[in-house]
Scaffold this motif. Structure first.
Motif, PDB file in Angstrom:
ATOM      1  N   TRP A 183       0.852  -1.189   0.000  1.00 11.76           N
ATOM      2  CA  TRP A 183       0.000   0.000   0.000  1.00 11.76           C
ATOM      3  C   TRP A 183       0.889   1.240   0.000  1.00 11.76           C
ATOM      4  O   TRP A 183       2.048   1.173   0.406  1.00 11.76           O
ATOM      5  CB  TRP A 183      -0.996   0.001   1.157  1.00 11.76           C
ATOM      6  N   GLN A 184       0.362   2.359  -0.464  1.00 13.12           N
ATOM      7  CA  GLN A 184       1.204   3.531  -0.685  1.00 13.12           C
ATOM      8  C   GLN A 184       0.367   4.778  -0.927  1.00 13.12           C
ATOM      9  O   GLN A 184      -0.833   4.714  -1.153  1.00 13.12           O
ATOM     10  CB  GLN A 184       2.092   3.289  -1.906  1.00 13.12           C
ATOM     11  N   ALA A 185       1.047   5.937  -0.884  1.00 10.91           N
ATOM     12  CA  ALA A 185       0.427   7.217  -1.253  1.00 10.91           C
ATOM     13  C   ALA A 185       0.349   7.325  -2.776  1.00 10.91           C
ATOM     14  O   ALA A 185       1.015   6.588  -3.508  1.00 10.91           O
ATOM     15  CB  ALA A 185       1.256   8.370  -0.695  1.00 10.91           C
ATOM     16  N   ASN A 186      -0.441   8.260  -3.253  1.00 12.98           N
ATOM     17  CA  ASN A 186      -0.508   8.502  -4.702  1.00 12.98           C
ATOM     18  C   ASN A 186       0.656   9.396  -5.153  1.00 12.98           C
ATOM     19  O   ASN A 186       1.548   9.734  -4.359  1.00 12.98           O
ATOM     20  CB  ASN A 186      -1.884   9.065  -5.087  1.00 12.98           C
ATOM     21  N   ALA A 187       0.644   9.777  -6.415  1.00 12.29           N
ATOM     22  CA  ALA A 187       1.769  10.535  -6.974  1.00 12.29           C
ATOM     23  C   ALA A 187       1.945  11.883  -6.302  1.00 12.29           C
ATOM     24  O   ALA A 187       3.041  12.458  -6.287  1.00 12.29           O
ATOM     25  CB  ALA A 187       1.566  10.716  -8.482  1.00 12.29           C
ATOM     26  N   ALA A 188       0.875  12.411  -5.722  1.00 12.04           N
ATOM     27  CA  ALA A 188       0.945  13.713  -5.053  1.00 12.04           C
ATOM     28  C   ALA A 188       1.317  13.580  -3.574  1.00 12.04           C
ATOM     29  O   ALA A 188       1.385  14.580  -2.863  1.00 12.04           O
ATOM     30  CB  ALA A 188      -0.402  14.430  -5.181  1.00 12.04           C
ATOM     31  N   ARG A 212      -0.444  11.740  -1.320  1.00 13.96           N
ATOM     32  CA  ARG A 212      -1.666  11.677  -0.514  1.00 13.96           C
ATOM     33  C   ARG A 212      -2.169  10.238  -0.472  1.00 13.96           C
ATOM     34  O   ARG A 212      -2.297   9.591  -1.509  1.00 13.96           O
ATOM     35  CB  ARG A 212      -2.730  12.584  -1.145  1.00 13.96           C
ATOM     36  N   TYR A 213      -2.450   9.766   0.749  1.00 14.99           N
ATOM     37  CA  TYR A 213      -3.067   8.457   0.909  1.00 14.99           C
ATOM     38  C   TYR A 213      -4.577   8.602   0.742  1.00 14.99           C
ATOM     39  O   TYR A 213      -5.160   9.609   1.135  1.00 14.99           O
ATOM     40  CB  TYR A 213      -2.799   7.895   2.304  1.00 14.99           C
ATOM     41  N   ILE A 214      -5.195   7.567   0.234  1.00 14.21           N
ATOM     42  CA  ILE A 214      -6.658   7.573   0.129  1.00 14.21           C
ATOM     43  C   ILE A 214      -7.285   7.470   1.521  1.00 14.21           C
ATOM     44  O   ILE A 214      -8.470   7.712   1.705  1.00 14.21           O
ATOM     45  CB  ILE A 214      -7.121   6.395  -0.777  1.00 14.21           C
ATOM     46  N   HIS A 215      -6.475   7.185   2.524  1.00 14.23           N
ATOM     47  CA  HIS A 215      -6.965   6.957   3.885  1.00 14.23           C
ATOM     48  C   HIS A 215      -7.753   8.149   4.427  1.00 14.23           C
ATOM     49  O   HIS A 215      -7.361   9.301   4.260  1.00 14.23           O
ATOM     50  CB  HIS A 215      -5.777   6.676   4.799  1.00 14.23           C
ATOM     51  N   LYS A 216      -8.853   7.834   5.118  1.00 14.50           N
ATOM     52  CA  LYS A 216      -9.738   8.889   5.632  1.00 14.50           C
ATOM     53  C   LYS A 216      -9.051   9.817   6.614  1.00 14.50           C
ATOM     54  O   LYS A 216      -9.463  10.957   6.806  1.00 14.50           O
ATOM     55  CB  LYS A 216     -10.951   8.247   6.326  1.00 14.50           C
ATOM     56  N   VAL A 258      -6.409  13.962  -3.730  1.00 13.99           N
ATOM     57  CA  VAL A 258      -6.712  12.543  -3.898  1.00 13.99           C
ATOM     58  C   VAL A 258      -6.842  12.293  -5.397  1.00 13.99           C
ATOM     59  O   VAL A 258      -7.321  13.147  -6.137  1.00 13.99           O
ATOM     60  CB  VAL A 258      -8.034  12.200  -3.178  1.00 13.99           C
ATOM     61  N   ASP A 259      -6.387  11.141  -5.840  1.00 22.76           N
ATOM     62  CA  ASP A 259      -6.560  10.762  -7.242  1.00 22.76           C
ATOM     63  C   ASP A 259      -7.745   9.795  -7.312  1.00 22.76           C
ATOM     64  O   ASP A 259      -7.684   8.706  -6.755  1.00 22.76           O
ATOM     65  CB  ASP A 259      -5.278  10.076  -7.736  1.00 22.76           C
TER      66      ASP A 259
END
Lengths: 199, 234
Positions: free
Chosen positions: B96-101, B103-107, B115-116
């Motif tokens: 699991w990982q953050a996106n390119a920016a 940011r994690y999708i995590h709440k 968010v992507d």
């Protein structure tokens, strides 16, 4: 030269959508959840619940627990346990995973069965692995049962723990309207610090 | 019955680390209690292909809603082996990982980066009969965190592995070569210096897929086990 171990790193605060996404309501499947037993699973069905506390006594809301245990006959569902006198239970694999953040009190809860003793002279127990932000290496502990005093006293691991710390390994049994419940809290530090094993 | 190599504390970070503040109240303060491995430690959950969905190995596709995720596509591959040099086939890897920016999708991720909508950032794969794995994703971005003033986590992907028994369990993070943030990251720096390099993937032009994705190689070494199955009727 033989290869060396890859270092451990913390699970961090944001693992839920990767490791227990169903429980945390993310659109992804998970490999195992908090319920290990079905109606068909053999053995005494129990609920195992508790909380994790940090060194200040604050409840840890972002821990992940994994449990691993033998079935009611004391057999592990694994090729290294090929003992033919103990039956496998097709309805029990023995592995569960639960985060602590899914309810307001930050409790973990597993529905499982009480395992049988896995080896002659050993007490029944459940192996626990704990991960959290701020924990660079996971910790291992075991849950023994407070209604198994004689078996615990004879168990080679339980009895090797300093007597004043053995209580940190004991789950307390309660009869509740919804069945048998064992309660087990984990204290990362302090006077009640749980015994963690180097295995 | 069995031989299980211990955790190599010259390779592993300590429980309490001055630089990583959250460890001060969460790492055990007493010594671990040494036990000899029993059946419980020589066994563990085994997972088969049934836990792997058709897109689980491809994070560039498994979260799509209305388009492709943004960022640099990468392919990550490597070998999972143990300290004895044995390949570990059929071992589950969760990532699991953050996106390119960054940011994690995590709440609970409060970082002010987008968010992507087409990137979940979580996946799974199994090692093959040679102990090799491969997955596709987007290179994760760096992000700030509250450990100390101006603290930033280097780009990283979280890895979770089981191996053959509960004693071989490992959760770690894979980093990228040349990341200037590594020298300022207390989580990475918590690892004994001689072992830090094992957490940094290698760029590989051979793994790189022409016109599609940059390739990185990350081998993972778990504790060694040599078990003779317990058989018969006791």
């Amino acid at each position: 030269m033989s290869p060396r171990q890859t270092p451990s790193q913390t699970i961090g605060p944001f693992f839920h959508y990767g490791l227990n996404p169903v429980e945390a309501n993310y659109p992804h499947s998970q490999i195992a959840g908090h319920c290990l037993a079905s109606d068909q699973t053999l053995g005494e069905h129990i609920r195992l619940t508790g909380r994790v506390f940090d060194g200040n006594g604050a409840v840890v809301e972002d821990a992940l627990l994994e449990i691993w245990q033998a079935n009611a006959a004391g057999r592990y569902a694994h090729p290294n346990d090929a003992r033919s006198n103990r039956a496998l239970d097709p309805h029990f694999h023995g592995f569960g995973r639960c985060g602590t953040g899914a309810n307001e009190q930050a409790r973990f809860t597993f529905c499982t069965i009480k395992p049988g003793p896995a080896q002659p002279g050993h007490a029944p127990f459940i192996s626990v692995t704990v991960f959290m932000r701020g924990l660079l290496n996971h910790v291992y502990t075991r849950i023994y049962f407070d209604d198994e005093a004689a078996a615990n006293a004879a168990d080679p691991v339980f009895s090797s723990v300093a007597p004043e710390r053995q209580v940190t390994l004991l789950a307390k049994r309660y009869h509740t309207p919804s069945g048998i419940e064992y309660r087990f809290d984990i204290h990362m530090q302090g006077d009640q610090e749980t015994v963690f094993f180097d295995l | 019955m069995s031989v299980l190599s211990g955790r190599d504390w010259k390779s592993q970070p300590p429980y309490i680390d001055q630089g990583y503040k959250s460890t001060s109240l969460r790492g055990p303060s007493r010594s671990l209690v040494k036990i000899d491995p029993e059946l419980a430690e020589m066994t563990g959950p085994a997972f088969g292909d049934e836990v792997i969905g058709s897109l689980d190995h491809d994070l560039t596709r498994n979260g799509r809603v209305n388009g492709e995720p943004l960022g640099e596509r990468i392919v990550v591959t490597g070998r999972v082996l143990d300290e004895n040099g044995q390949s570990l086939p059929n071992t589950l890897i969760e990532v699991w990982q953050a996106n390119a920016a960054g940011r994690y999708i995590h709440k609970k991720d409060q970082h002010d980066a987008p968010v992507d909508p087409n990137f979940l950032g979580a996946g799974r794969c199994m090692t093959d009969d040679q102990g090799r794995y491969r997955f596709y994703t987007i290179r994760p971005g760096a992000y700030p965190w509250g450990n100390h003033p101006n603290a930033w986590r280097p780009n990283h992907i979280h890895f979770s592995l089981f191996g053959p028994t509960i004693a071989t369990r490992l959760i770690t993070q894979m980093y990228f070569p040349g990341d200037p943030l590594l020298a300022f990251d207390p989580i990475f720096e918590s690892v004994p210096e001689a072992a830090r390099g094992r957490l940094i993937s290698e760029f590989s032009l051979d793994v790189t897929e022409e016109g599609f994705a940059l390739g990185y190689v990350f081998d993972i070494v778990l504790r060694g086990t040599q078990a003779t199955p317990m058989e018969g009727t006791e």
